[in-house]
Design an enzyme around this catalytic site. Structure first.
Site: not given
Length: 509
Positions: A54, A81-82, A167, A169, A221-223, A225-227, A365
């Site tokens: 952070g 880190c923090y 870090h 990650e 929407s065809g995107g 996530d919604s699909s 995603k």
């Protein structure tokens, strides 16, 4: 899901990456605010806890501090880190502004036997990003790694407390995954419990329990996530689901046809198609400011969707393709502002009066894409490039007209088709065409033309936070330019955008 790793968010820019890395190991990981109650933390039944990095300083009066009861739990804790500095402060060590700040790659030397560095070489490079340093170890802690100028790692094996100043990650840290694996598996003793196939089965059962025999609507929407949300819901509740597709007139070419054929016919979904294109064109007439466009398009979409939803009888639930980054941004975790505070997480207002179903809200995603693949969705659907919510409304600079939309749809379709034909589409992060409010003189067949300029845009990126313009072959660009100018009415000039992000953005508006 429980029995994984809980990450307390202190505002690090790498926090989502940290969750992804742990989940990629097959272990459940949850990112929650640093000031979450002990009861909330314990509700996840964590095998281990990570204190993230952070931007703050632990010695300031307004420093981000978790409930101190956290450190009474007999659960392994890793501070990054923090987070390492926080461990030092909590256990009465000392942290101060360093004389020499470390930013970028630094070499560390592992100095002692350490559970965290088990099986690793004694020297390797890590990503440092700190101005403060631990200058005095807490009693009972040992220093386990060092850079030239700072303590790089500490631990107290008896208390199961571990800290790294760097870090692990990020890709720039060598052996970073091994360090995280040592903590997750060897120290925290977490089991692999994050499996996509199991997620699908579990989520289908959860949806059935939540929804029962009631009806659900979803804005499709065809995107991506919604699909994926629609296909998952369809598997769970079948024809209890109705998808509403609002054609704003600002979609990709033949998007409405694609959605109806793909999801209506192939997946046998109930699709309510609404052609609202002229409503949107009328509302956007002569509007040139990009933020005003966004607000008009967003409000109008909700109005059209709301009207369609209220015309349907017996609907109790609204499903949304909300994903984990939406949830994180909306909560304003750590130092981040609540980016989407003007509406509920998924984008449609709570005042619509429906109960929410958000089957993907735990996923990133890439995980949504993996779920879609597991359910048999075609790669052409899963790997489509991002498309902005306001659609072509922000890819047409200046005023929007039906004629400009038609020209841009054709030009964009040509560019995407050629990318696919030449096996370039999946090699770039995002590609599209924008239309400038600039006309120039041209000559076609000995006839003078005065038409618009199209911008071809392609970027290479994995996180979309930064992007480099794609070095597409000149021969390919020549082909795309020729096709657009020869085949698309209203465009007589094509330029290629060679701006990276930053300082530019990926989209033009």
């Amino acid at each position: 899901m429980k029995n994984g790793i809980v990450i307390l968010d202190f505002g690090s820019q790498y926090n989502q990456l940290l969750v992804k890395k742990i989940r990629k190991m097959g272990v459940v990981a949850h990112l929650i605010p640093y000031n979450s109650s002990i009861a909330t933390i314990q509700s996840f039944e964590p095998k281990g806890i990570v204190l993230s990095g952070g931007p703050a300083s632990v010695y300031l009066d307004n420093a981000f501090m978790p409930d101190k009861a956290l450190f009474d739990l007999n659960i392994p804790i890793l501070g990054i880190c923090y987070g390492m500095q926080l461990l030092a402060k909590i256990y009465n060590g000392k942290v101060a502004r360093a004389d020499i700040h470390e930013y970028g790659q630094e070499e560390i030397t592992v100095q002692a036997q350490s559970s965290l560095f088990q099986g690793l070489v004694s020297r390797f490079k890590v990503l440092m990003s700190h101005a403060d340093s631990v200058i005095e170890l807490p009693k009972g802690f040992a220093q386990t790694a060092q850079t030239t100028d700072a303590i790089a790692a500490i631990e107290n094996d008896d208390l199961l407390r571990y800290g790294v100043q760097f870090h692990p990650e990020v890709e720039l840290t060598e052996n970073g995954i091994s360090i995280l694996e040592n903590f997750v598996f060897n120290i925290a003793k977490a089991a692999k419990n994050w499996i996509m196939h199991d997620f699908i089965t579990t989520k289908i059962n959860e949806i059935k329990t939540q929804v029962g025999n009631q009806k659900v609507i979803l804005g499709l929407s065809g995107g991506l996530d919604s699909s994926v949300a629609a296909v998952l819901l369809q598997r769970a509740i079948g024809n209890q689901l109705t998808c509403i597709f609002v054609d704003t007139g600002l979609m990709r070419k033949d998007e409405g046809k694609l959605v109806q054929e793909t999801y209506g016919k192939h997946f046998d979904m109930n699709i309510q198609y609404i052609d609202a294109s002229h409503t949107f064109y009328d509302a956007l007439a002569d509007v040139t400011d990009p933020e005003t466009k966004r607000k008009i398009i967003g409000k109008l979409f909700i109005d059209v969707f709301d009207k369609a939803a209220k015309s349907m009888e017996g609907v109790s639930f609204l499903a949304q393709g909300t994903i984990y980054p939406d949830v994180i941004e909306s909560q304003g975790i750590g130092h981040a502002a609540a980016i989407k505070s003007h509406h509920n997480v998924g984008g449609l207002p709570e005042k619509m009066g429906f109960k929410l179903v958000e089957p993907l809200r735990e996923l990133f995603k890439s995980e949504v894409r993996a779920i879609g693949k597991e359910m048999g969705m075609h790669s052409d659907l899963l790997n489509r490039h991002p498309f902005p919510g306001p659609g072509l409304g922000i890819r047409i600079l200046g005023a929007i007209t039906p004629e400009k939309v038609a020209s841009l749809q054709e030009a964009d379709a040509i560019f995407i088709a050629e990318l696919r034909k030449h096996n370039l589409y999946d090699k770039v992060g995002q590609a599209f065409v924008a239309l400038l409010p600039v006309k120039s003189v041209g000559v076609m067949g000995d006839v003078r033309t005065y038409a618009y300029t199209a911008v071809v845009r392609s970027v290479d990126t994995t996180d979309f936070m930064t992007a480099k313009w794609t070095r597409l072959p000149y021969e390919f660009l020549d082909l795309v330019s020729a096709r657009i100018i020869n085949e698309v009415k209203g465009i007589n000039r094509v330029v290629y955008d060679i701006s990276s992000k930053p300082p530019a953005t990926i989209e033009w508006e």
